[in-house]
Design a protein around this motif. Sequence first.
Motif, mmCIF file in Angstrom:
data_model
loop_
_atom_site.group_PDB
_atom_site.id
_atom_site.type_symbol
_atom_site.label_atom_id
_atom_site.label_comp_id
_atom_site.label_asym_id
_atom_site.label_seq_id
_atom_site.Cartn_x
_atom_site.Cartn_y
_atom_site.Cartn_z
ATOM 1 N N VAL A 8 0.967 -1.450 -0.055
ATOM 2 C CA VAL A 8 -0.063 -0.042 0.263
ATOM 3 C C VAL A 8 0.953 1.453 -0.228
ATOM 4 O O VAL A 8 0.178 2.619 -0.039
ATOM 5 N N TRP A 12 1.754 4.988 3.948
ATOM 6 C CA TRP A 12 0.659 3.691 4.119
ATOM 7 C C TRP A 12 1.473 3.138 5.120
ATOM 8 O O TRP A 12 -0.057 2.964 6.042
ATOM 9 N N ILE A 148 -5.882 -0.285 6.728
ATOM 10 C CA ILE A 148 -4.588 -0.413 5.705
ATOM 11 C C ILE A 148 -4.577 -1.355 6.315
ATOM 12 O O ILE A 148 -4.599 -2.135 4.887
ATOM 13 N N ARG A 151 -6.615 -3.946 4.027
ATOM 14 C CA ARG A 151 -6.683 -3.462 2.385
ATOM 15 C C ARG A 151 -5.023 -4.154 2.325
ATOM 16 O O ARG A 151 -5.032 -4.785 1.025
ATOM 17 N N GLU A 152 -4.383 -4.356 2.931
ATOM 18 C CA GLU A 152 -2.890 -4.694 2.134
ATOM 19 C C GLU A 152 -3.089 -6.482 2.308
ATOM 20 O O GLU A 152 -2.793 -6.922 1.891
ATOM 21 N N PRO A 155 -6.307 -7.410 -0.390
ATOM 22 C CA PRO A 155 -7.448 -6.171 -0.829
ATOM 23 C C PRO A 155 -8.426 -6.139 -1.650
ATOM 24 O O PRO A 155 -8.966 -5.396 -2.523
ATOM 25 N N ARG A 159 -10.352 -3.643 -2.959
ATOM 26 C CA ARG A 159 -11.262 -2.830 -4.485
ATOM 27 C C ARG A 159 -11.826 -2.932 -5.172
ATOM 28 O O ARG A 159 -12.952 -4.056 -5.149
#
Length: 314
Positions: A8, A12, A148, A151-152, A155, A159
């Motif tokens: 990311v 981040w 974060i 999301r990492e 994903p 997304r």
Amino acid sequence: MNAQGTAVGPCWNAARRWAGYAAASSMGTYLAVKVVWVVAGLLGERPDGFGGTGWVLLNAVTVAMAAAGVALGLALARPWGSGLPAVPVVFVAWTGAGLLVPMIPLMAVRGVLGGGDGETGATPSWEALPLTVGFAGMGLGLAVALPIYLRERWPRAFRGRVGDLRLPVPPATAAVSGAVALGALWCHRAAGGTLGLVRDLDVDGRLLIANSGLWALLGAGSIATLARASRAPRWIPVATAFVASGSLFAWSAWKLPMVILRPGGFTTAEHPWVAVAEHTLGITTGLTLLAVVLRAVRHPSGRPTEGAGPSRAR
């Protein structure tokens, strides 16, 4: 969910690390006070109205919760956190975020209005300060570090577009219905309504229940958004549903034993059977909301993300 992390960016990553450390250290202050309370309870020092066993047991539970919060903060900050098993990480993160992240705006409002500390009503200032710092710091740290981290590590959940998902219809309908019912009831009481109550709520109680009601409605709205054939970014309703479902589950799972066991003579503002029904529905709705989101992001509809319109895949 497949643990196929994607980078990311260094900024981040740095934000995740510092926010995770801040969350862990903040919750550590809360943990220290709770440990002192347990030790004091074992030595016979406790507030009036609490039996020795009840006071120690209640605070021992919060010690375990705070220790899990410290561990979660460190897992979000340290590299080894990315290799932890998915189920316990998601569950602890979900319940922790559900308990604390929705409280951030409420704590700000209560700070302006001079609300209570939420513990005993007579907590000395030297204890109230670390308790407040623990809640606020952990909540803010999770609000930054957790998105974060998720999301990492996963994903695909964040997304893409809303219209690329296919929600399971009966569970989604049940989740939205339960969240709307609870949100409407709690907002009704926050506005001065008395449905299901045996006594009036004070200002602090109305703020608390208004916050719960608004998050329940946000959870319903996020699922309704995910059900639309839209090209809107996916991460906003997914993140909102994650926090809102955790709020419904975690707070109801905390309050239901309080209503049933009544530690220290605890009494609820609702009729007892109403409170049991509300919190049972809150637990069920929170779990269903999370299940709907997880199923949708694990099994998208297969609709193309670019070019084609929002028609449903067969």
